[in-house]
Design a protein around this motif. Structure first.
Motif, PDB file in Angstrom:
ATOM      1  N   CYS A  27      -0.059 -11.649  -0.720  1.00 17.06           N
ATOM      2  CA  CYS A  27      -0.374 -10.930   0.513  1.00 17.06           C
ATOM      3  C   CYS A  27       0.312 -11.568   1.720  1.00 17.06           C
ATOM      4  O   CYS A  27       0.809 -10.868   2.609  1.00 17.06           O
ATOM      5  CB  CYS A  27      -1.879 -10.878   0.737  1.00 17.06           C
ATOM      6  N   ASP A  48       5.522   0.395   3.344  1.00 15.33           N
ATOM      7  CA  ASP A  48       5.501  -0.084   1.953  1.00 15.33           C
ATOM      8  C   ASP A  48       4.703  -1.379   1.847  1.00 15.33           C
ATOM      9  O   ASP A  48       3.897  -1.548   0.911  1.00 15.33           O
ATOM     10  CB  ASP A  48       6.918  -0.313   1.431  1.00 15.33           C
ATOM     11  N   VAL A  51       0.961  -0.698   2.125  1.00 16.01           N
ATOM     12  CA  VAL A  51       0.424  -0.120   0.882  1.00 16.01           C
ATOM     13  C   VAL A  51       0.223  -1.217  -0.158  1.00 16.01           C
ATOM     14  O   VAL A  51      -0.824  -1.291  -0.816  1.00 16.01           O
ATOM     15  CB  VAL A  51       1.354   0.987   0.342  1.00 16.01           C
ATOM     16  N   GLU A  52       1.223  -2.084  -0.301  1.00 18.67           N
ATOM     17  CA  GLU A  52       1.111  -3.157  -1.296  1.00 18.67           C
ATOM     18  C   GLU A  52      -0.018  -4.124  -0.964  1.00 18.67           C
ATOM     19  O   GLU A  52      -0.736  -4.578  -1.861  1.00 18.67           O
ATOM     20  CB  GLU A  52       2.438  -3.906  -1.416  1.00 18.67           C
ATOM     21  N   ARG A  54      -2.770  -3.409   0.678  1.00 17.40           N
ATOM     22  CA  ARG A  54      -4.038  -2.700   0.379  1.00 17.40           C
ATOM     23  C   ARG A  54      -4.321  -2.630  -1.103  1.00 17.40           C
ATOM     24  O   ARG A  54      -5.469  -2.689  -1.530  1.00 17.40           O
ATOM     25  CB  ARG A  54      -3.993  -1.288   0.960  1.00 17.40           C
ATOM     26  N   ARG A  55      -3.284  -2.472  -1.904  1.00 14.34           N
ATOM     27  CA  ARG A  55      -3.467  -2.276  -3.350  1.00 14.34           C
ATOM     28  C   ARG A  55      -3.525  -3.584  -4.144  1.00 14.34           C
ATOM     29  O   ARG A  55      -3.907  -3.559  -5.319  1.00 14.34           O
ATOM     30  CB  ARG A  55      -2.319  -1.431  -3.914  1.00 14.34           C
ATOM     31  N   HIS A  56      -3.144  -4.697  -3.524  1.00  9.69           N
ATOM     32  CA  HIS A  56      -3.098  -5.953  -4.279  1.00  9.69           C
ATOM     33  C   HIS A  56      -4.509  -6.361  -4.685  1.00  9.69           C
ATOM     34  O   HIS A  56      -5.383  -6.492  -3.832  1.00  9.69           O
ATOM     35  CB  HIS A  56      -2.424  -7.053  -3.439  1.00  9.69           C
ATOM     36  N   PRO A  57      -4.711  -6.563  -5.984  1.00  6.88           N
ATOM     37  CA  PRO A  57      -6.068  -6.896  -6.457  1.00  6.88           C
ATOM     38  C   PRO A  57      -6.457  -8.353  -6.147  1.00  6.88           C
ATOM     39  O   PRO A  57      -5.610  -9.238  -6.190  1.00  6.88           O
ATOM     40  CB  PRO A  57      -5.964  -6.684  -7.970  1.00  6.88           C
TER      41      PRO A  57
END
Length: 60
Positions: A27, A48, A51-52, A54-57
């Motif tokens: 992050c 981009d 988005v990454e 937000r989506r990173h677990p």
């Protein structure tokens, strides 16, 4: 007919840049890339990166 006519639609705050998770190297790297993209006016790359991030677990 739509029974919600005249009601305001609530959308998520996607226009805000998400904060990177504390202590997450991925992050933090994405946040640095986002800063660089802002600096050259590359709004597509900024999006981009957001988005990454937000989506990173993350495990809690």
């Amino acid at each position: 007919m739509n029974d919600r006519a005249g009601q305001a639609v609530q959308l998520p705050d996607l226009w805000r840049d998400p904060s990177p998770a504390a202590g997450c190297d991925v992050c933090e790297a994405l946040a640095r890339q986002r800063v660089a993209a802002y600096a050259v006016g590359d709004r597509s790359k900024v999006s981009d990166c957001n988005v990454e991030i937000r989506r990173h677990p993350h495990r809690v």
